[in-house]
Design a protein around this motif. Structure first.
Motif, PDB file in Angstrom:
ATOM      1  N   ALA A 107     -26.605 -26.888  16.648  1.00 31.17           N
ATOM      2  CA  ALA A 107     -26.813 -28.339  16.524  1.00 31.17           C
ATOM      3  C   ALA A 107     -28.076 -28.722  17.272  1.00 31.17           C
ATOM      4  N   ALA A 108     -29.032 -29.304  16.562  1.00 26.00           N
ATOM      5  CA  ALA A 108     -30.256 -29.793  17.195  1.00 26.00           C
ATOM      6  C   ALA A 108     -30.011 -31.196  17.742  1.00 26.00           C
ATOM      7  N   GLN A 109     -30.538 -31.471  18.933  1.00 23.25           N
ATOM      8  CA  GLN A 109     -30.406 -32.804  19.515  1.00 23.25           C
ATOM      9  C   GLN A 109     -31.641 -33.666  19.280  1.00 23.25           C
ATOM     10  N   VAL A 110     -32.776 -33.037  18.998  1.00 25.52           N
ATOM     11  CA  VAL A 110     -34.024 -33.787  18.813  1.00 25.52           C
ATOM     12  C   VAL A 110     -34.861 -33.180  17.700  1.00 25.52           C
ATOM     13  N   ILE A 111     -35.814 -33.974  17.221  1.00 27.98           N
ATOM     14  CA  ILE A 111     -36.814 -33.469  16.276  1.00 27.98           C
ATOM     15  C   ILE A 111     -38.167 -33.278  16.964  1.00 27.98           C
ATOM     16  N   CYS A 112     -38.302 -33.825  18.183  1.00 29.37           N
ATOM     17  CA  CYS A 112     -39.521 -33.641  18.973  1.00 29.37           C
ATOM     18  C   CYS A 112     -39.127 -33.620  20.451  1.00 29.37           C
ATOM     19  N   PRO A 113     -39.945 -33.038  21.323  1.00 26.43           N
ATOM     20  CA  PRO A 113     -39.509 -32.769  22.695  1.00 26.43           C
ATOM     21  C   PRO A 113     -39.465 -33.966  23.626  1.00 26.43           C
ATOM     22  N   GLY A 114     -40.185 -35.038  23.299  1.00 20.09           N
ATOM     23  CA  GLY A 114     -40.124 -36.227  24.134  1.00 20.09           C
ATOM     24  C   GLY A 114     -40.785 -36.089  25.493  1.00 20.09           C
ATOM     25  N   TRP A 115     -41.736 -35.157  25.633  1.00 18.83           N
ATOM     26  CA  TRP A 115     -42.397 -34.948  26.919  1.00 18.83           C
ATOM     27  C   TRP A 115     -43.647 -35.807  27.068  1.00 18.83           C
ATOM     28  N   ILE A 116     -43.934 -36.148  28.300  1.00 19.66           N
ATOM     29  CA  ILE A 116     -45.248 -36.632  28.702  1.00 19.66           C
ATOM     30  C   ILE A 116     -45.880 -35.530  29.533  1.00 19.66           C
ATOM     31  N   PHE A 117     -47.131 -35.185  29.233  1.00 15.61           N
ATOM     32  CA  PHE A 117     -47.890 -34.267  30.074  1.00 15.61           C
ATOM     33  C   PHE A 117     -49.011 -35.090  30.686  1.00 15.61           C
ATOM     34  N   GLY A 118     -48.948 -35.224  32.012  1.00 16.41           N
ATOM     35  CA  GLY A 118     -49.908 -36.108  32.649  1.00 16.41           C
ATOM     36  C   GLY A 118     -50.424 -35.581  33.974  1.00 16.41           C
ATOM     37  N   VAL A 119     -51.382 -36.330  34.512  1.00  9.25           N
ATOM     38  CA  VAL A 119     -52.031 -35.955  35.770  1.00  9.25           C
ATOM     39  C   VAL A 119     -51.629 -36.967  36.837  1.00  9.25           C
ATOM     40  N   SER A 120     -51.490 -36.501  38.062  1.00  9.09           N
ATOM     41  CA  SER A 120     -51.076 -37.381  39.148  1.00  9.09           C
ATOM     42  C   SER A 120     -52.157 -38.404  39.473  1.00  9.09           C
ATOM     43  N   LYS A 121     -51.751 -39.484  40.076  1.00  5.99           N
ATOM     44  CA  LYS A 121     -52.675 -40.563  40.426  1.00  5.99           C
ATOM     45  C   LYS A 121     -53.801 -40.056  41.324  1.00  5.99           C
ATOM     46  N   GLN A 122     -53.467 -39.123  42.216  1.00 10.01           N
ATOM     47  CA  GLN A 122     -54.469 -38.590  43.148  1.00 10.01           C
ATOM     48  C   GLN A 122     -55.562 -37.796  42.443  1.00 10.01           C
ATOM     49  N   ARG A 123     -55.229 -37.225  41.283  1.00 10.58           N
ATOM     50  CA  ARG A 123     -56.191 -36.382  40.551  1.00 10.58           C
ATOM     51  C   ARG A 123     -56.764 -37.070  39.320  1.00 10.58           C
ATOM     52  N   GLU A 124     -56.401 -38.309  39.121  1.00  9.88           N
ATOM     53  CA  GLU A 124     -56.790 -39.026  37.903  1.00  9.88           C
ATOM     54  C   GLU A 124     -58.295 -39.055  37.678  1.00  9.88           C
ATOM     55  N   GLY A 125     -59.066 -39.202  38.748  1.00 10.02           N
ATOM     56  CA  GLY A 125     -60.512 -39.270  38.597  1.00 10.02           C
ATOM     57  C   GLY A 125     -61.158 -37.940  38.253  1.00 10.02           C
ATOM     58  N   GLU A 126     -60.462 -36.837  38.549  1.00  8.84           N
ATOM     59  CA  GLU A 126     -61.023 -35.502  38.312  1.00  8.84           C
ATOM     60  C   GLU A 126     -60.632 -34.921  36.965  1.00  8.84           C
ATOM     61  N   VAL A 127     -59.493 -35.335  36.432  1.00 11.83           N
ATOM     62  CA  VAL A 127     -58.945 -34.711  35.224  1.00 11.83           C
ATOM     63  C   VAL A 127     -58.959 -35.695  34.056  1.00 11.83           C
ATOM     64  N   LYS A 128     -59.784 -35.408  33.090  1.00 11.57           N
ATOM     65  CA  LYS A 128     -59.856 -36.243  31.888  1.00 11.57           C
ATOM     66  C   LYS A 128     -59.160 -35.576  30.707  1.00 11.57           C
ATOM     67  N   SER A 129     -59.010 -34.259  30.762  1.00 12.64           N
ATOM     68  CA  SER A 129     -58.321 -33.514  29.715  1.00 12.64           C
ATOM     69  C   SER A 129     -57.782 -32.223  30.328  1.00 12.64           C
TER      70      SER A 129
END
Length: 341
Positions: A107-129
């Motif tokens: 039994a599948a519970q989802v059709i997509c994983p529902g994840w966010i992949f993000g960067v922490s506030k402290q590193r926001e200025g350094e990481v654009k991708s």
């Protein structure tokens, strides 16, 4: 003896006995069922709702859910014999098939994983991708889990190797939230409600959003099935009535979720799994709602997408000859759909 007596009485008084026979026939072989859960986030809602609203109980099951920090830990529980089934990523059936272990999604519970992949506030200025993450600390639910695999794929697409970053297991709930807030990790992959909690307060800036259709196409090429209920093929073969009971409860829960308001969903989540106040949980559910499956099925396209993603960075999967149709069995959820209102 009691069943024969009831049926005899029904026959004597001209009553219908079909339901009596059906109940006797469909009694689960293993009514005491242990499920190891890789997460209790929103992408695991069908299981949580089935438990909270008594759908498992209606099927004759007494289900115990043990929450683990990630998929790798649930596999240890399953293969070690302490759990009967796993609520975890479909991708586990493919990686284990490449190693000669036959697991099957029922039994599948989802059709997509529902994840966010993000960067922490402290590193926001350094990481654009993702290509800017070299040398940084990335939080996943647990090393070897489906979240770790997704991070490996994102890094692969950005031209990085898994060894270019440090992977840290932080779970998907309170541990993940605390790790980001404390600056213990530089980036994180996480599902809701934690994803909404962190992005709403500004602690996590999304790089990829795998809750939306466009976001899944951008990362994986199409929707990517993840959270599901699976067991060993031997368990399925030995306990078909138990498996059918699980599928019945999960599909019933999915159909209820499809019609429910976000507030109703929040009201029906066990308090220990809310992770935040009900209003915030309802908002998080709204953000991930499209990912929740409505019929419990894994599609051939979805299965192929997961295999292709894994093969891109895992040579064991890439070189293995895996019959994808053997990694999921839709018969149980299809039968469940026939009996649902």
């Amino acid at each position: 003896m009691k069943l024969k007596l009831v049926i005899s009485l029904c026959a004597a008084f001209g009553l219908a006995c079909g339901s009596v026979a059906a109940v006797a026939k469909d009694v689960p072989e293993k009514p005491q069922l242990h499920i190891a859960a890789a997460s209790v986030g929103i992408t695991y809602l069908p299981m949580l709702i089935a438990k909270q609203r008594g759908y498992f109980k209606d099927e004759g099951l007494d289900v115990t859910i043990a929450a683990f920090s990630g998929g790798s830990k649930t596999l240890e529980a399953l293969l070690g014999g302490s759990s009967d089934m796993v609520a975890g990523a479909y991708s586990n059936t493919i990686t284990m098939a490449a190693k000669g272990q036959h697991l099957v999604v029922v039994a599948a519970q989802v059709i997509c994983p529902g994840w966010i992949f993000g960067v922490s506030k402290q590193r926001e200025g350094e990481v654009k991708s993702a290509k800017d993450l070299k040398g940084m600390r990335i939080g996943v639910s647990a090393p070897g889990s489906s979240t770790h695999m997704a991070v490996n794929y994102i890094l692969h697409k950005a031209g990085l190797q898994p060894s270019d970053v440090s992977i840290i297991g932080v779970g998907q709930a309170a541990g993940a939230v605390a790790a980001v807030r404390a600056g213990q990790i530089d980036a994180l992959i996480v599902n809701d409600p934690s994803a909404t909690v962190l992005t709403k307060e500004g602690s996590l800036k999304p790089l990829e959003d795998m809750r939306t259709a466009d976001g899944n196409v951008k990362v994986f090429g199409s929707d990517y099935p993840e959270s599901s209920l699976f067991a060993t093929q031997d368990f399925v073969n030995a306990n078909p009535k138990t498996v059918q009971a699980v599928a019945n409860a999960i599909v019933r829960a999915e159909k209820w979720i499809a019609k429910a308001t976000p507030e109703q969903v929040a009201d029906n989540v066990p308090p220990e799994y809310l992770s935040a106040n009900k209003a915030l949980y309802a908002e998080a559910f709204t953000n991930s709602r499209r990912c929740i499956a409505q019929n419990g099925e894994i599609t051939p396209k979805g299965a192929q997408t997961v295999r292709d993603v894994l093969a891109a960075f895992d040579p064991t999967v890439a070189s293995a000859h895996i019959d994808l149709s053997s990694t999921y069995d839709n018969r149980f959820v299809r039968k469940a759909a026939e009996i649902q209102p």
